[in-house]
Design a protein around this motif. Structure first.
Motif, short mmCIF file in Angstrom:
data_model
loop_
_atom_site.label_atom_id
_atom_site.label_comp_id
_atom_site.label_asym_id
_atom_site.label_seq_id
_atom_site.Cartn_x
_atom_site.Cartn_y
_atom_site.Cartn_z
N LEU A 156 0.83 -1.21 0.00
CA LEU A 156 0.00 0.00 0.00
C LEU A 156 0.86 1.26 0.00
O LEU A 156 0.65 2.18 -0.81
N GLU A 157 1.86 1.29 0.91
CA GLU A 157 2.68 2.49 1.04
C GLU A 157 3.57 2.70 -0.19
O GLU A 157 3.79 3.86 -0.61
N SER A 158 4.08 1.64 -0.76
CA SER A 158 4.96 1.79 -1.93
C SER A 158 4.21 2.27 -3.16
O SER A 158 4.82 2.74 -4.13
N ASN A 159 2.86 2.18 -3.08
CA ASN A 159 2.04 2.67 -4.18
C ASN A 159 1.35 3.99 -3.85
O ASN A 159 0.40 4.40 -4.52
N GLY A 160 1.85 4.66 -2.81
CA GLY A 160 1.38 6.01 -2.49
C GLY A 160 0.18 6.07 -1.57
O GLY A 160 -0.40 7.15 -1.38
N TYR A 161 -0.22 4.95 -0.96
CA TYR A 161 -1.37 4.94 -0.06
C TYR A 161 -0.90 4.75 1.38
O TYR A 161 0.24 4.33 1.63
N GLU A 162 -1.78 5.05 2.32
CA GLU A 162 -1.49 4.78 3.71
C GLU A 162 -2.04 3.40 4.07
O GLU A 162 -3.03 2.94 3.49
N GLY A 163 -1.42 2.74 5.05
CA GLY A 163 -1.91 1.46 5.53
C GLY A 163 -1.51 1.25 6.98
O GLY A 163 -0.36 1.53 7.36
N TYR A 164 -2.45 0.81 7.79
CA TYR A 164 -2.19 0.60 9.22
C TYR A 164 -2.91 -0.65 9.71
O TYR A 164 -4.03 -0.95 9.26
N ALA A 165 -2.30 -1.35 10.67
CA ALA A 165 -3.06 -2.30 11.48
C ALA A 165 -3.93 -1.46 12.40
O ALA A 165 -3.52 -0.39 12.89
N ARG A 216 -1.10 -9.37 24.54
CA ARG A 216 -1.84 -10.55 24.12
C ARG A 216 -1.59 -10.82 22.64
O ARG A 216 -1.27 -9.92 21.88
N ARG A 217 -1.79 -12.06 22.25
CA ARG A 217 -1.65 -12.41 20.84
C ARG A 217 -2.98 -12.17 20.14
O ARG A 217 -3.98 -12.82 20.47
N PRO A 218 -3.04 -11.26 19.18
CA PRO A 218 -4.31 -10.99 18.48
C PRO A 218 -4.79 -12.21 17.71
O PRO A 218 -3.99 -12.95 17.13
N ASN A 219 -6.11 -12.39 17.69
CA ASN A 219 -6.70 -13.46 16.89
C ASN A 219 -6.76 -13.08 15.41
O ASN A 219 -6.61 -13.93 14.53
N ASP A 220 -7.01 -11.81 15.16
CA ASP A 220 -7.14 -11.32 13.79
C ASP A 220 -6.38 -10.02 13.65
O ASP A 220 -6.23 -9.25 14.61
N TRP A 221 -5.93 -9.77 12.43
CA TRP A 221 -5.25 -8.51 12.11
C TRP A 221 -6.04 -7.80 11.03
O TRP A 221 -6.14 -8.29 9.90
N ASP A 222 -6.62 -6.67 11.39
CA ASP A 222 -7.37 -5.86 10.43
C ASP A 222 -6.50 -4.69 9.98
O ASP A 222 -5.71 -4.14 10.76
N ILE A 223 -6.68 -4.31 8.73
CA ILE A 223 -5.87 -3.24 8.14
C ILE A 223 -6.79 -2.16 7.60
O ILE A 223 -7.83 -2.46 6.99
N THR A 224 -6.44 -0.92 7.85
CA THR A 224 -7.19 0.20 7.30
C THR A 224 -6.28 0.99 6.37
O THR A 224 -5.06 1.04 6.56
N THR A 225 -6.88 1.58 5.33
CA THR A 225 -6.06 2.20 4.29
C THR A 225 -6.76 3.39 3.64
O THR A 225 -8.00 3.47 3.66
N SER A 226 -5.99 4.25 3.06
CA SER A 226 -6.55 5.37 2.29
C SER A 226 -6.93 4.93 0.89
O SER A 226 -7.62 5.65 0.17
N GLN A 233 -8.91 0.11 -5.72
CA GLN A 233 -7.46 0.26 -5.75
C GLN A 233 -6.78 -0.90 -5.02
O GLN A 233 -5.74 -1.39 -5.45
N VAL A 234 -7.37 -1.31 -3.89
CA VAL A 234 -6.83 -2.46 -3.16
C VAL A 234 -6.87 -3.71 -4.05
O VAL A 234 -5.91 -4.47 -4.13
N LYS A 235 -8.01 -3.91 -4.73
CA LYS A 235 -8.16 -5.07 -5.60
C LYS A 235 -7.12 -5.04 -6.74
O LYS A 235 -6.64 -6.09 -7.18
N HIS A 236 -6.79 -3.84 -7.20
CA HIS A 236 -5.80 -3.71 -8.28
C HIS A 236 -4.39 -4.03 -7.80
O HIS A 236 -3.57 -4.56 -8.58
N LEU A 237 -4.10 -3.76 -6.52
CA LEU A 237 -2.75 -3.95 -5.99
C LEU A 237 -2.43 -5.39 -5.64
O LEU A 237 -1.26 -5.78 -5.61
N PHE A 238 -3.46 -6.18 -5.35
CA PHE A 238 -3.22 -7.54 -4.86
C PHE A 238 -3.87 -8.55 -5.81
O PHE A 238 -5.03 -8.38 -6.20
N PRO A 239 -3.15 -9.61 -6.16
CA PRO A 239 -3.67 -10.55 -7.16
C PRO A 239 -4.82 -11.41 -6.68
O PRO A 239 -5.64 -11.86 -7.47
#
Length: 449
Positions: A16-25, A37-47, A52-58
């Motif tokens: 995300l960041e290398s393509n000019g977007y923000e991305g955070y857990a 604690r060990r998280p059960n799930d990792w959610d990511i939020t992005t600009s 655009q997300v679908k275009h970046l990931f196969p």
């Protein structure tokens, strides 16, 4: 504080960041990491927008694209990536009328429920904590983001979630947040039974299931579990008890093993008492038949909250038999286990012990001694491999047919009769002995079985 992102999460954020977007857990995974604690799930939020997300990931799945969520597949794992968003007007206390995307992380965090869930993190910027979530974690506080009445007005389930998080983390609910809960608890009427069930179970299997008392104090149970409120109003003027029915229930919850069905049974085990309470001439209260009535109530409540059939079946058995007290002989215990079911007896024993630990301290030693002896006899029965069920009989329906019985319901009657015989005479569980016994029963049966 050190937050370690899984490699796949780092890869997604890097793309995300290398393509000019923000991305955070974001959200619970950040909260749990800060808590160690060990998280059960990792959610990511992005600009980035969903497209655009679908275009970046196969490899992606449109799991909630109308709300900005795309699941990115990395190997066999899936990670929800959601576009920064603003929720539109809430019309039903549950769902926003529309979802608006934004380029601001702060605005995205602002719409979240509690400060401890409104933090984001990536390795380039570190922790983003606009609303004081880290401080609230340090102080053990559940606090709404912004105005509590607005947050609870958007989604009333957050009212129950506040208590659930309190129970899971051992935190207190900040007073302004608590005031809003008291004011708006009735809005839980707008929430589906399935969502209520999910939060209630998470509360009950938490380290502090007795925090259900907060739900009572805030007026939540009056909406979702009025039977518990009735228990909190029912005294137990009886030498075996030192609390009212509701407080006794909370103490039982606190003492029972962390198993979903056991915790539910502990919650329901005495809810029948308010309906059967009688007082004798000496002013002593009695609750005859409360287990059977409690079983019926448990069934009604569990169906109302849309529980699955297996859970309902187990909880009903636990509640129905939680007060059973067989004599301390192998024969009596065999019969009790056979009636209850060998699969359930050990769980009911655990419930009985928790029930005992929530009663008058003066009676606990003798009651605990009884339970330990009961368990000792049961373990001895299992060690001897004594027959307790029809399946464990040395004969089956085919054997009886081969011995001259006709197929039909009489086979079931005969097998149960043979089980009763073996429960009385455990050494007689031998094929030839049982076939002889079945012939005797058929000869003596008035219908010529």
């Amino acid at each position: 504080m050190e937050i370690r992102l899984p490699e796949n999460v780092k890869k997604i954020i890097d793309v995300l960041e290398s393509n000019g977007y923000e991305g955070y857990a974001v959200g619970g995974c950040v909260r749990d990491s800060i808590l160690g604690r060990r998280p059960n799930d990792w959610d990511i939020t992005t600009s980035a927008s969903p497209l655009q997300v679908k275009h970046l990931f196969p490899r992606t799945v449109d799991t909630g694209i109308q709300h900005g969520t795309v699941t990115v597949l990395m190997g066999k794992e899936g990670y929800e990536v959601t576009t920064y968003r603003l929720d539109g007007e809430y019309e039903d206390g549950r769902h926003p009328k529309e979802v608006l995307f934004t380029s601001s992380l702060t605005e995205d965090l602002r719409r979240r429920d509690f400060t401890i869930n409104a933090m984001a993190y990536n390795e380039s910027r570190g922790l983003v904590d606009v609303f004081g979530g880290r401080e609230d974690i340090k102080n053990g506080v559940i606090r709404c983001v912004g105005e509590p009445e607005e947050r609870f007005g958007e989604d009333a389930l957050r009212i129950l979630r506040a208590v659930r998080f309190s129970a899971q983390l051992g935190f207190t609910v900040e007073e302004k947040t608590a005031e809003a809960i008291r004011k708006l608890a009735a809005n839980l009427n707008y929430i589906s039974a399935e969502r209520i069930q999910t939060e209630l179970v998470k509360l009950l299997i938490s380290p502090h299931p007795d925090y259900l008392r907060l739900a009572w104090e805030y007026g939540i149970t009056a909406v979702i579990l009025p039977e518990f409120d009735r228990a909190m109003e029912t005294e137990q003027n009886n030498p075996h008890h030192c609390w009212n029915v509701g407080i006794h229930t909370l103490e039982t919850l606190r003492n029972v093993e962390n198993d979903k069905c056991l915790r539910l049974a502990a919650l329901f085990h005495d809810l029948g008492k308010p309906l059967v309470r009688t007082t004798d001439e000496q002013g002593v209260d009695h609750f005859y038949g409360h287990a059977k009535v409690g079983c019926e109530l448990a069934s009604d409540i569990l169906h109302r909250l849309k529980f699955d059939n297996d859970t309902i079946h187990k909880v009903k058995i636990y509640v129905n038999y939680h007060d059973v007290r067989p004599e301390l002989t192998e024969k009596s215990v065999r019969k009790a286990v056979s009636r209850i079911g060998a699969d359930h007896f050990s769980q009911i024993w655990k419930l009985k012990m928790a029930d005992t630990l929530a009663q008058s301290p003066a009676w606990q030693p003798v009651k605990k001694e009884y339970l330990y002896r009961l368990d000792g006899i049961y373990q001895e029965i299992r060690k001897k491999k004594q027959c307790l069920t029809v399946k464990e009989l040395a004969v089956n329906g085919r054997d009886l047919i081969a011995d001259g019985m006709q197929p039909g319901k009489e086979l079931g009657y005969m097998l149960n009769a043979l089980l009763e015989f073996v429960l009385e005479n455990p050494d007689c569980n031998e094929k030839e002995t049982l076939l002889i016994r079945s012939r005797q029963i058929r000869i003596n049966h008035p219908d010529g079985m």
